[in-house]
Design a protein around this motif. Structure first.
Motif, PDB file in Angstrom:
ATOM      1  N   ALA A   8      75.106  42.664  52.217  1.00  0.00           N
ATOM      2  CA  ALA A   8      75.217  42.049  50.895  1.00  0.00           C
ATOM      3  C   ALA A   8      76.685  41.770  50.572  1.00  0.00           C
ATOM      4  O   ALA A   8      77.566  42.552  50.945  1.00  0.00           O
ATOM      5  N   ILE A  10      78.215  42.200  47.995  1.00  0.00           N
ATOM      6  CA  ILE A  10      78.752  43.080  46.960  1.00  0.00           C
ATOM      7  C   ILE A  10      79.899  43.935  47.483  1.00  0.00           C
ATOM      8  O   ILE A  10      80.701  44.462  46.710  1.00  0.00           O
ATOM      9  N   ASN A  14      81.960  42.245  43.633  1.00  0.00           N
ATOM     10  CA  ASN A  14      81.004  42.972  42.800  1.00  0.00           C
ATOM     11  C   ASN A  14      80.655  42.128  41.585  1.00  0.00           C
ATOM     12  O   ASN A  14      81.539  41.756  40.811  1.00  0.00           O
ATOM     13  N   ASP A  15      79.376  41.821  41.421  1.00  0.00           N
ATOM     14  CA  ASP A  15      78.955  40.944  40.327  1.00  0.00           C
ATOM     15  C   ASP A  15      78.957  41.642  38.978  1.00  0.00           C
ATOM     16  O   ASP A  15      79.003  40.982  37.937  1.00  0.00           O
ATOM     17  N   SER A  21      86.523  43.607  43.410  1.00  0.00           N
ATOM     18  CA  SER A  21      86.253  42.451  44.250  1.00  0.00           C
ATOM     19  C   SER A  21      87.481  42.101  45.072  1.00  0.00           C
ATOM     20  O   SER A  21      88.612  42.163  44.588  1.00  0.00           O
ATOM     21  N   GLY A  44      75.206  35.955  46.527  1.00  0.00           N
ATOM     22  CA  GLY A  44      76.020  36.516  45.461  1.00  0.00           C
ATOM     23  C   GLY A  44      76.613  35.399  44.626  1.00  0.00           C
ATOM     24  O   GLY A  44      76.301  34.220  44.830  1.00  0.00           O
ATOM     25  N   ARG A  45      77.493  35.771  43.732  1.00  0.00           N
ATOM     26  CA  ARG A  45      77.935  34.809  42.725  1.00  0.00           C
ATOM     27  C   ARG A  45      78.739  33.640  43.295  1.00  0.00           C
ATOM     28  O   ARG A  45      78.843  32.602  42.643  1.00  0.00           O
ATOM     29  N   GLY A  68      68.238  37.981  48.150  1.00  0.00           N
ATOM     30  CA  GLY A  68      69.174  37.834  47.046  1.00  0.00           C
ATOM     31  C   GLY A  68      68.533  38.248  45.740  1.00  0.00           C
ATOM     32  O   GLY A  68      67.316  38.128  45.547  1.00  0.00           O
ATOM     33  N   GLU A 265      74.052  47.422  51.828  1.00  0.00           N
ATOM     34  CA  GLU A 265      74.487  47.063  50.472  1.00  0.00           C
ATOM     35  C   GLU A 265      75.305  48.238  49.945  1.00  0.00           C
ATOM     36  O   GLU A 265      74.759  49.271  49.580  1.00  0.00           O
ATOM     37  N   GLU A 267      78.372  48.814  47.329  1.00  0.00           N
ATOM     38  CA  GLU A 267      79.402  48.386  46.387  1.00  0.00           C
ATOM     39  C   GLU A 267      80.485  49.442  46.306  1.00  0.00           C
ATOM     40  O   GLU A 267      80.216  50.601  45.993  1.00  0.00           O
TER      41      GLU A 267
END
Length: 299
Positions: A8, A10, A14-15, A21, A44-45, A68, A265, A267
């Motif tokens: 991921a 992330i 990090n959203d 980030s 992700g974003r 996602g 995943e 973060e």
């Protein structure tokens, strides 16, 4: 058994906590994931929601979309409104040939609220979950009929967090609602990972191999500290760097003939945990344990 390894974004961006980030582009993120050995990445974003734009970039790095997140509101929201909200992502994922959309319930959730302690998570009665399960089943059936299945993500600080809550959701929902089994979130919530697999293996369609740092989790004050506080403190990490023994998990999933994606995943603060370095560590650990569990990993 056949497996695919994804990751991921992330770890790079990090959203929920944009300060955690790395200052890298989408292409650099994909390049690093590919260099580490992964063949899939969740969205992700910074991902364009258009395969005409994204497709050539993914092809360049040998990466495919392996899922996602969708921030669902079906607990309190209108069914038709939720269908409208998910439509664009669904069309994109169908074009990308993704295996599923990851459904995360964000109605009433405090997972993204830094000031909300873990102890203030929403609590649902069995009657509430029965009603919710029926609604989620209807929504999942519609999504599958449209060509894109859902995988339900149990999550810390969300309405379905604990093993008992997940048991009730599975009891009161139909087989169209698949399950994303997340090792880190279930461990954090105090669940028994192998028991969850034993009970719900028939519904598991996607796996997040999230590791945890037990020392961080054990020292949290859940009456004062939030899920995001836990992330900042380093509650999560990649397989091989934390406290979860993944080999029995992979062996148990293999015994139930689970085949598909295993997605890292984790973060973390990218300054303290450089994403490429952590991705390599996670991939190496997975490859070693996958071989021991007699999984054949697609390259």
């Amino acid at each position: 058994m056949k497996a695919k390894l994804g990751i991921a974004p992330i770890a790079w961006w990090n959203d929920d906590l944009e300060e955690l980030s790395d200052d890298v582009s989408l292409e650099e993120c994909l390049r690093q994931a590919s260099e580490a050995g992964f063949t899939g990445m969740e969205t992700g974003r910074r991902f364009p929601m258009d395969m005409n734009e994204l497709g050539p970039i993914l092809k360049r790095y040998g990466i495919s979309v392996c899922g996602g997140w969708f921030s669902g509101l079906l607990l309190d929201g209108d069914m038709e409104a939720e269908k409208d909200r998910i439509r664009a992502q669904m069309d994109f994922f169908i074009a990308a040939r993704a295996p599923c959309i990851v459904y995360g319930e964000t109605a009433r959730s405090v997972q993204g609220v830094r000031s909300a302690p873990l102890a203030t998570k929403p609590r649902l009665s069995e009657d509430d979950i029965r009603t919710y399960g029926r609604r989620m089943t209807t929504f999942a059936e519609w999504c599958a009929d449209e060509g894109m299945p859902l995988a339900y993500h149990h999550h810390m600080a969300a309405p379905i967090e604990t093993e008992a809550e997940l048991d009730l959701l599975m009891k009161h929902s139909g087989k169209a609602l698949h399950l994303l089994f997340d090792t880190g979130h279930m461990y954090f919530a105090g669940g028994n990972l192998l028991r969850v697999i034993d009970k719900h293996h028939a519904r598991i369609s996607h796996v997040h191999t999230k590791d945890v740092r037990k020392a961080v989790i054990d020292h949290l004050d859940r009456s004062k500290e939030s899920f995001l506080d836990a992330v900042v403190k380093g509650a999560f990490t990649v397989p091989g760097d934390g406290s979860i023994d993944f080999l029995p998990i992979f062996e148990r999933l293999s015994s139930y003939n689970y085949e598909g994606w295993f997605v890292v995943e984790a973060e973390q603060d990218p300054t303290l945990n450089p994403p490429l370095e952590m991705a390599r560590k996670g991939h190496a650990a997975l490859m070693q344990m996958m071989a021991q569990a007699e999984y054949s990993v697609a390259s």
